[in-house]
Motif scaffolding. Structure first.
Motif, PDB file in Angstrom:
ATOM      1  N   ILE A  13      88.592  -3.442 -78.570  1.00 22.07           N
ATOM      2  CA  ILE A  13      89.962  -3.926 -78.802  1.00 22.07           C
ATOM      3  C   ILE A  13      90.898  -2.754 -79.029  1.00 22.07           C
ATOM      4  O   ILE A  13      91.959  -2.662 -78.415  1.00 22.07           O
ATOM      5  N   SER A  14      90.502  -1.852 -79.908  1.00 18.84           N
ATOM      6  CA  SER A  14      91.381  -0.720 -80.208  1.00 18.84           C
ATOM      7  C   SER A  14      91.601   0.145 -78.973  1.00 18.84           C
ATOM      8  O   SER A  14      92.714   0.614 -78.729  1.00 18.84           O
ATOM      9  N   GLN A  15      90.576   0.333 -78.176  1.00 17.20           N
ATOM     10  CA  GLN A  15      90.717   1.130 -76.968  1.00 17.20           C
ATOM     11  C   GLN A  15      91.663   0.449 -75.970  1.00 17.20           C
ATOM     12  O   GLN A  15      92.518   1.106 -75.378  1.00 17.20           O
ATOM     13  N   SER A  16      91.542  -0.851 -75.807  1.00 17.54           N
ATOM     14  CA  SER A  16      92.424  -1.590 -74.893  1.00 17.54           C
ATOM     15  C   SER A  16      93.873  -1.521 -75.364  1.00 17.54           C
ATOM     16  O   SER A  16      94.786  -1.306 -74.555  1.00 17.54           O
ATOM     17  N   VAL A  17      94.088  -1.702 -76.653  1.00 10.55           N
ATOM     18  CA  VAL A  17      95.445  -1.643 -77.203  1.00 10.55           C
ATOM     19  C   VAL A  17      96.030  -0.244 -77.018  1.00 10.55           C
ATOM     20  O   VAL A  17      97.187  -0.088 -76.623  1.00 10.55           O
ATOM     21  N   GLU A  18      95.226   0.774 -77.273  1.00 11.81           N
ATOM     22  CA  GLU A  18      95.723   2.142 -77.128  1.00 11.81           C
ATOM     23  C   GLU A  18      96.084   2.462 -75.678  1.00 11.81           C
ATOM     24  O   GLU A  18      97.156   3.003 -75.401  1.00 11.81           O
ATOM     25  N   ILE A  19      95.222   2.099 -74.750  1.00 16.65           N
ATOM     26  CA  ILE A  19      95.497   2.358 -73.328  1.00 16.65           C
ATOM     27  C   ILE A  19      96.761   1.632 -72.880  1.00 16.65           C
ATOM     28  O   ILE A  19      97.646   2.219 -72.260  1.00 16.65           O
ATOM     29  N   ALA A  20      96.858   0.351 -73.201  1.00 13.55           N
ATOM     30  CA  ALA A  20      98.030  -0.438 -72.787  1.00 13.55           C
ATOM     31  C   ALA A  20      99.305   0.059 -73.463  1.00 13.55           C
ATOM     32  O   ALA A  20     100.349   0.176 -72.813  1.00 13.55           O
ATOM     33  N   SER A  21      99.228   0.355 -74.747  1.00 15.63           N
ATOM     34  CA  SER A  21     100.412   0.821 -75.481  1.00 15.63           C
ATOM     35  C   SER A  21     100.939   2.129 -74.892  1.00 15.63           C
ATOM     36  O   SER A  21     102.145   2.291 -74.671  1.00 15.63           O
ATOM     37  N   LYS A  22     100.039   3.059 -74.639  1.00 14.48           N
ATOM     38  CA  LYS A  22     100.475   4.343 -74.082  1.00 14.48           C
ATOM     39  C   LYS A  22     100.985   4.186 -72.653  1.00 14.48           C
ATOM     40  O   LYS A  22     101.918   4.881 -72.253  1.00 14.48           O
ATOM     41  N   ALA A  23     100.395   3.271 -71.892  1.00 11.66           N
ATOM     42  CA  ALA A  23     100.868   3.028 -70.529  1.00 11.66           C
ATOM     43  C   ALA A  23     102.296   2.495 -70.526  1.00 11.66           C
ATOM     44  O   ALA A  23     103.085   2.808 -69.629  1.00 11.66           O
TER      45      ALA A  23
END
Length: 137
Positions: A92-102
């Motif tokens: 979850i944290s990895q998905s949120v981080e990738i999407a947020s930075k994108a």
């Protein structure tokens, strides 16, 4: 020293700790809890936008996208915050981080984890160092 102005797109449970996270006189914060409040606040210049992943029942991606497209706020650094247990689940944290930075977030902050590991004051000082880095002070 010039005051660092922060727009905090937060959740009601976080409101009591905002004065600890953003102590005066170094910081001045405006807390908003809804997407319409957050959008109207973008008309004012801020040095930084702090955005909870739980903002307005999950509308943080919507606000992040709108902030990065806004003529006044588009260059303002946005720090996305994990404010609960979600950062303990790596996928979850990895998905949120990738999407947020994108979408345009500068950084994703595991503030909940920092508070648990370091205690409030040390966690908030670590957080303030991140803020100072992004605003250049």
């Amino acid at each position: 020293m010039e005051t660092i102005k922060v727009l905090s797109a937060s959740i009601p449970d976080a409101l009591p700790v905002l004065p600890q996270a953003y102590p005066a006189p170094e910081f001045e914060y405006t807390a908003v809890l809804t997407l319409p409040e957050a959008i109207s606040s973008l008309e004012q210049p801020f040095d930084l936008i702090a955005l909870s992943v739980h903002f307005n029942n999950g509308q943080f991606y919507d606000f992040l996208r709108l902030a990065k497209a806004h003529p006044i706020a588009k260059d303002t650094p946005v720090l996305v915050h994990f404010t609960g247990m979600e950062n303990r689940l790596h996928y979850i944290s990895q998905s949120v981080e990738i999407a947020s930075k994108a979408i345009g977030a500068a950084e994703v902050i595991p503030i909940y984890q920092w508070r648990n590991e370091l205690g409030n004051e040390a966690a908030f000082e670590k957080y303030r160092e991140v803020i100072r880095k992004w605003v250049g002070r």
